[in-house]
Design a protein around this motif. Structure first.
Motif, short mmCIF file in Angstrom:
data_model
loop_
_atom_site.label_atom_id
_atom_site.label_comp_id
_atom_site.label_asym_id
_atom_site.label_seq_id
_atom_site.Cartn_x
_atom_site.Cartn_y
_atom_site.Cartn_z
N PRO A 48 0.84 -1.20 0.00
CA PRO A 48 0.00 0.00 0.00
C PRO A 48 0.87 1.25 0.00
N THR A 49 0.45 2.26 -0.74
CA THR A 49 1.21 3.50 -0.84
C THR A 49 0.46 4.60 -0.10
N ASP A 50 0.81 4.80 1.16
CA ASP A 50 0.19 5.86 1.94
C ASP A 50 0.74 7.21 1.49
N MET A 51 -0.10 8.23 1.56
CA MET A 51 0.34 9.58 1.25
C MET A 51 0.35 10.38 2.55
N SER A 52 1.48 10.32 3.24
CA SER A 52 1.63 11.05 4.49
C SER A 52 1.82 12.54 4.19
N PHE A 53 1.82 13.36 5.24
CA PHE A 53 2.09 14.77 5.03
C PHE A 53 3.52 14.96 4.52
N ALA A 54 4.45 14.19 5.06
CA ALA A 54 5.85 14.32 4.65
C ALA A 54 6.06 13.90 3.20
N SER A 55 5.41 12.79 2.80
CA SER A 55 5.61 12.30 1.44
C SER A 55 4.99 13.23 0.40
N GLY A 56 4.06 14.07 0.81
CA GLY A 56 3.46 15.02 -0.12
C GLY A 56 4.47 16.00 -0.68
N ALA A 57 5.56 16.23 0.06
CA ALA A 57 6.58 17.17 -0.39
C ALA A 57 7.30 16.69 -1.65
N SER A 58 7.23 15.38 -1.93
CA SER A 58 7.92 14.83 -3.09
C SER A 58 7.05 14.80 -4.34
N LEU A 59 5.80 15.25 -4.24
CA LEU A 59 4.92 15.24 -5.40
C LEU A 59 5.39 16.23 -6.46
N HIS A 60 5.30 15.82 -7.71
CA HIS A 60 5.64 16.71 -8.81
C HIS A 60 4.56 17.78 -8.95
N PRO A 61 4.91 18.99 -9.34
CA PRO A 61 3.90 20.04 -9.49
C PRO A 61 2.77 19.69 -10.46
N ASP A 62 3.05 18.78 -11.41
CA ASP A 62 2.04 18.39 -12.40
C ASP A 62 1.22 17.17 -11.97
N THR A 63 1.40 16.74 -10.73
CA THR A 63 0.63 15.59 -10.24
C THR A 63 -0.87 15.87 -10.33
N THR A 64 -1.62 14.89 -10.83
CA THR A 64 -3.07 15.03 -10.93
C THR A 64 -3.72 14.49 -9.66
N ILE A 65 -4.44 15.34 -8.96
CA ILE A 65 -5.11 14.97 -7.72
C ILE A 65 -6.60 15.26 -7.87
N THR A 66 -7.43 14.35 -7.45
CA THR A 66 -8.86 14.60 -7.48
C THR A 66 -9.53 13.85 -6.34
N MET A 67 -10.80 14.14 -6.14
CA MET A 67 -11.54 13.54 -5.03
C MET A 67 -12.90 13.06 -5.54
N GLY A 68 -13.33 11.91 -5.05
CA GLY A 68 -14.63 11.38 -5.40
C GLY A 68 -15.30 10.79 -4.18
N ASP A 69 -16.57 10.46 -4.31
CA ASP A 69 -17.28 9.90 -3.17
C ASP A 69 -18.32 8.90 -3.65
N ALA A 70 -18.85 8.14 -2.70
CA ALA A 70 -19.84 7.11 -3.02
C ALA A 70 -21.22 7.46 -2.48
N LEU A 71 -21.42 8.71 -2.04
CA LEU A 71 -22.71 9.08 -1.47
C LEU A 71 -23.81 9.15 -2.53
N GLY A 72 -23.41 9.40 -3.78
CA GLY A 72 -24.41 9.49 -4.85
C GLY A 72 -25.18 8.21 -5.06
#
Length: 207
Positions: A48-72
């Motif tokens: 598993p690849t956790d995204m900790s606060f510290a590991s966020g610093a290594s993200l490339h500026p062009d990283t695609t991030i989005t959010m979804g949900d299952a409430l619909g």
């Protein structure tokens, strides 16, 4: 919070007001790519690849991030129409709770870490004084869409008065200039249960 960081909080407020994006959920099938295999042809186990606060610093500026949900697709919730880009919300069918989602550019976080920027977004969104808010914040985690066994760390703030309760969960990605925000409000005394359900059905995709 020092003067420079306070200035960045105000910059974040301006960015959040003009948040952009769309309310679409993450890609429906991130597992479509072939799984890695061993020399014998067996599927290789993946960690598993956790995204900790510290590991966020290594993200490339062009990283695609989005959010979804299952409430619909949850019969206990109904969607509330919205035309605001990057924002959408739901209400419980019994009208006791509401959940809102927001995603989009973070704004100039300066030298803030992901944790510090997440705290600043909570302060900007709630209007609370950052110094008063800091000792009341807690760590939490969103599921990661690419791997249900992995998590994306977030910061959260909760308060309640009698039966009314409010929760906000935020993850800021300073390197990628992005943030995701989830809020849950209830007036029936069941915020903890409902918020746990909402957060468990919210996933963050990082590619």
């Amino acid at each position: 919070m020092n003067a420079q960081r306070s200035l960045h909080v105000f910059v974040l407020v301006a960015a959040l007001i003009g948040v952009s994006g769309c309310a679409a959920s993450p890609p429906s099938d991130p597992a479509a790519d072939a799984a890695p295999t061993t020399a014998s042809g067996e599927v290789a186990p993946t960690e598993p690849t956790d995204m900790s606060f510290a590991s966020g610093a290594s993200l490339h500026p062009d990283t695609t991030i989005t959010m979804g949900d299952a409430l619909g697709s949850d019969p206990d919730w109904k969607e509330v129409p919205s035309e605001a880009p990057g924002r959408w919300s739901y209400e419980r069918v019994d009208d006791t709770c509401a959940a809102a989602f927001r995603k989009g550019p973070l704004g100039d976080a300066g030298t803030m870490t992901d944790r510090e920027a997440s705290d600043a977004v909570i302060a900007a969104t709630t209007g609370w004084d950052p110094a008063s808010l800091e000792p009341l914040l807690n760590d939490g985690a969103f599921p990661r869409y690419e791997d249900p066994d992995a998590v994306v760390d977030h910061r959260q703030f909760t308060y309640s008065v009698n039966d009314a309760g409010y929760l906000i969960a935020v993850r800021a990605f300073a390197s990628a200039d992005y943030s995701v925000i989830v809020t849950v409000e209830c007036d029936s005394g069941n915020l903890e249960e409902v918020a746990r359900d909402v957060l468990s059905k919210t996933a963050i995709s990082i590619e």
